[in-house]
Design an enzyme around this catalytic site. Structure first.
Site, PDB file in Angstrom:
ATOM      1  N   HIS A 154       0.831  -1.198   0.000  1.00  0.00           N
ATOM      2  CA  HIS A 154       0.000   0.000   0.000  1.00  0.00           C
ATOM      3  C   HIS A 154       0.868   1.251   0.000  1.00  0.00           C
ATOM      4  CE1 HIS A 154      -3.161   2.663   2.098  1.00  0.00           C
ATOM      5  NE2 HIS A 154      -3.423   2.607   0.797  1.00  0.00           N
TER       6      HIS A 154
ATOM      7  N   ASP B  89       7.825   8.731 -20.630  1.00  0.00           N
ATOM      8  CA  ASP B  89       8.156   8.822 -22.049  1.00  0.00           C
ATOM      9  C   ASP B  89       9.624   8.452 -22.247  1.00  0.00           C
ATOM     10  OD1 ASP B  89       9.741  11.178 -21.504  1.00  0.00           O
ATOM     11  OD2 ASP B  89       7.953  12.424 -21.704  1.00  0.00           O
TER      12      ASP B  89
ATOM     13  N   HIS C   4       7.156  19.292 -12.965  1.00  0.00           N
ATOM     14  CA  HIS C   4       7.927  18.242 -13.632  1.00  0.00           C
ATOM     15  C   HIS C   4       9.235  17.976 -12.884  1.00  0.00           C
ATOM     16  CE1 HIS C   4       9.193  15.619 -16.842  1.00  0.00           C
ATOM     17  NE2 HIS C   4      10.271  16.344 -17.068  1.00  0.00           N
TER      18      HIS C   4
ATOM     19  N   ASN D 166       4.238  11.357 -18.575  1.00  0.00           N
ATOM     20  CA  ASN D 166       4.822  10.674 -17.421  1.00  0.00           C
ATOM     21  C   ASN D 166       3.793  10.622 -16.302  1.00  0.00           C
ATOM     22  OD1 ASN D 166       7.581  10.782 -18.605  1.00  0.00           O
ATOM     23  ND2 ASN D 166       7.322  12.976 -18.275  1.00  0.00           N
TER      24      ASN D 166
END
Length: 131
Positions: free
Chosen positions: A20, A28, A98, A122
């Site tokens: 969990h 990519d 990002h 992504n």
């Protein structure tokens, strides 16, 4: 022989060992993967396999309670973002930059590299429980 559709033994192994809140990423072809994180490289040629093909396959095997996506995915690649939303349904989406996503890869059990050429395609999948 396995009864579930996913055949890639490396992905199956990682998912089967996840607990969990453990995480696995799909990226990519240009996503930088930390040296200390397991790399599952599926990239064959540009565009093969796609990010979405890979995401769909992993979701057949893994229970996901949350996904982490870069803000840039929604802004720069809205079609990819819409496809992700369709595929994950009601799963919680958390947005980070990002740069933060790249840092978070070191906390993933593995990163799956695809042949995808779409910018910011992504995602990090956070494991849920089946009970």
């Amino acid at each position: 022989m396995k009864k579930t559709p996913l055949l890639n033994s490396s992905i199956c192994e990682v998912v089967s060992k996840m607990g969990h809140t453990d995480m696995i990423a799909i990226g990519d072809s240009g996503l930088p993967i930390p040296d200390d994180t397991k790399r599952i490289d599926l990239a064959l040629i540009k565009g093969v396999p796609t990010f979405m093909q890979t995401l769909k396959a992993v979701l057949l095997e893994q229970q996901v309670e949350e996904v982490i996506i870069a803000h840039e995915t929604k802004e720069v690649s809205p079609e990819t973002f819409e496809n992700i939303k369709k595929e994950i349904g009601d799963v919680k989406i958390t947005f980070i930059s990002h740069e933060e996503l790249k840092k978070e890869l070191s906390n993933c059990k593995a990163v799956i590299r695809t042949g995808e050429q779409t910018p910011y395609a992504n995602i990090i999948l956070k494991s849920g429980v089946v009970f």
